[in-house]
Scaffold this active site. Structure first.
Site, short mmCIF file in Angstrom:
data_model
loop_
_atom_site.label_atom_id
_atom_site.label_comp_id
_atom_site.label_asym_id
_atom_site.label_seq_id
_atom_site.Cartn_x
_atom_site.Cartn_y
_atom_site.Cartn_z
N ALA A 34 3.33 -6.48 -9.79
CA ALA A 34 4.53 -5.79 -10.44
C ALA A 34 5.12 -6.37 -10.79
CB ALA A 34 5.38 -5.58 -8.79
N GLN A 35 4.83 -7.98 -10.49
CA GLN A 35 5.82 -9.50 -10.72
C GLN A 35 5.75 -9.67 -12.04
OE1 GLN A 35 6.46 -14.23 -9.79
NE2 GLN A 35 5.06 -12.59 -8.91
N GLU B 279 -3.99 -4.65 1.85
CA GLU B 279 -3.61 -4.88 2.43
C GLU B 279 -3.12 -3.03 3.33
OE1 GLU B 279 0.65 -6.69 0.57
OE2 GLU B 279 -0.56 -5.68 -0.48
N LYS C 46 8.00 -11.10 2.64
CA LYS C 46 7.24 -9.54 1.65
C LYS C 46 8.41 -8.80 2.13
CE LYS C 46 3.40 -6.78 1.21
NZ LYS C 46 3.73 -6.84 -0.40
N ASP D 147 0.77 -2.46 -16.82
CA ASP D 147 -0.20 -2.12 -16.69
C ASP D 147 -1.55 -2.08 -17.76
OD1 ASP D 147 -0.05 -3.27 -13.83
OD2 ASP D 147 -0.64 -1.19 -13.64
N GLY E 129 7.41 5.74 -18.87
CA GLY E 129 6.98 5.70 -17.79
C GLY E 129 8.75 4.74 -16.69
N GLY F 225 7.46 2.99 -14.38
CA GLY F 225 7.55 1.79 -13.19
C GLY F 225 7.85 0.48 -13.09
N TYR F 226 7.52 -0.18 -12.69
CA TYR F 226 8.06 -1.85 -12.47
C TYR F 226 9.23 -1.88 -13.80
CZ TYR F 226 6.80 -1.66 -7.43
OH TYR F 226 7.20 -1.70 -6.50
#
Length: 398
Positions: free
Chosen positions: A315-316, A172, A375, A299, A11, A13-14
């Protein structure tokens, strides 16, 4: 274990990218074999997918090619889809590869899947903000419905958009839709007042768990822009004509977008790990129980705070997990000791469109253009972490 340990990261991702970035920065060239497996040739920013979904920004702004940020001398990239994980055999099966990938250390960061909470028809009839392809479909579908409204019988449901879930992604996305509507209505010759944007949330409040003052600011702003909120109102069914709410009310809508929650990747459960809604309760070093060589992050992992509540998958936290796993893998390879993971919440920001936002930085609440600037700065910071100044200049101002 062989002379050259093999680390496989699943993966991009982040969490996966932070693991890879950390490893390639700290490893010597022949210290380990590092393999990154990802279905797509790019990493996409899940925190920005609401923008191309609404059509306020091109989807290229929400992704970066993996080959632009990895060092091929230290990391081998395999573009393929994971078919199965066999932790007992230390093997990973891929769709387009006959032989399984073997590993000495495995890092699983495969991301999440939508959580539909058993709502009838949701999977079949709603759109999901999941990846680059899904947000392209949402944008194109909305535009098609607006064109259909003008070209066929003018049915109100064609220009009614329901957003299920008023958490961060839902709010958002609604904020971006608010920004998009004026230009979209001009393009298709539709009066803005005829368009309905409806946000539906089962919880008693928008942005559950967030600061009440900031929530009030967000709701007031969005309502002033024409957004309708249905709070404390679960969706019971979704079909091709719209949604049915608890109590029986029907809302006719040609576009239903679900943002109401996620669960871990099904491959985690199928691999035999003990899970809660597809997520694994990892140990203090982010390892799967019973498998010291398997790290589960992002996740797919479940980490609890001091009050015994799980941290939400953001994400953090995923980024911090990836960074910690990279450092601990380096320590293991060099005979050192691992350090436990501790999540350090830097702050939380939610956009309300291109020029408005809310957030908490430390103990300070921020609103409006100040929050929006912070942001945007945070987005640029992620690009800098991935690829330094060149990537910021190339991708940061699309």
């Amino acid at each position: 274990m062989g002379e050259k340990p093999k680390i496989v990261v699943l993966g991009a991702g982040y969490s996966g990218m932070m693991t890879i970035i950390g490893l390639q920065k700290q490893l010597q060239y022949n210290e380990a074999e590092v393999i990154l497996v990802n279905q797509h040739p790019y990493h996409y920013f899940t925190t920005k997918l609401h923008e191309p979904a609404a059509g306020t920004r091109h989807h290229e702004a929400a992704r970066v090619l993996i080959e632009q940020v990895i060092d091929p001398r230290k990391v081998t990239f395999i573009q393929d889809k994971v078919k199965g994980i066999r932790p007992q055999d230390k093997q990973v099966d891929l769709v387009n590869r006959e032989e399984p990938l073997t590993y000495d250390y495995l890092v699983i960061g495969l991301g999440s899947a939508p959580e539909t909470f058993g709502i009838r028809g949701l999977k079949e009839n709603a759109f999901f903000i999941r990846n680059i392809d899904s947000v392209r479909m949402i944008r194109e579908h909305i535009e098609y419905m607006f064109a259909k409204y003008r070209n066929e019988e003018q049915r109100d449901e064609y220009i009614t958009i329901v957003v299920g879930g008023a958490g961060f992604t839902g709010v958002e996305f609604v904020g971006e839709l608010v920004d998009r509507m004026p230009s979209l209505c001009r393009e298709f010759d539709i009066p803005r007042e005829k368009v309905r944007l409806i946000s539906i949330e089962a919880a008693p409040t928008v942005l559950p768990g967030f600061d009440p003052e900031l929530v009030q600011y967000a709701v007031k702003y969005l309502e002033e822009q024409g957004v309708e909120f249905r709070i404390n109102t679960p969706i019971e069914q979704c079909d091709e004509d719209g949604v049915t709410l608890k109590g029986g009310e029907e809302i006719k809508a040609a576009t239903v977008v679900w943002t109401g929650g996620v669960r871990g990747n099904r491959l985690i459960e199928e691999a035999g790990f003990e899970t809660m809604r597809g997520r694994v309760k990892v140990d203090e070093y982010l390892r799967a129980p019973g498998y010291e060589e398997v790290f589960i992050i992002g996740d797919c992992s479940l980490v609890f705070n001091d009050e015994g509540r799980p941290y939400p998958p953001t994400a953090q936290i995923a980024s911090q997990q990836g960074s910690k796993v990279a450092k601990n893998l380096i320590s293991l390879l060099r005979g050192g000791e691992m350090q436990p993971f501790r999540f350090d919440l830097k702050g939380t920001l939610a956009s309300l469109g291109r020029h408005n936002a809310i957030g908490v930085i430390g103990k300070r609440k921020v609103f409006g253009s100040t929050a929006s600037f912070l942001k945007r700065a945070n987005d640029l910071r992620w690009l800098y972490i991935l690829g330094g100044v060149p990537l910021v200049l190339r991708k940061g101002f699309i």
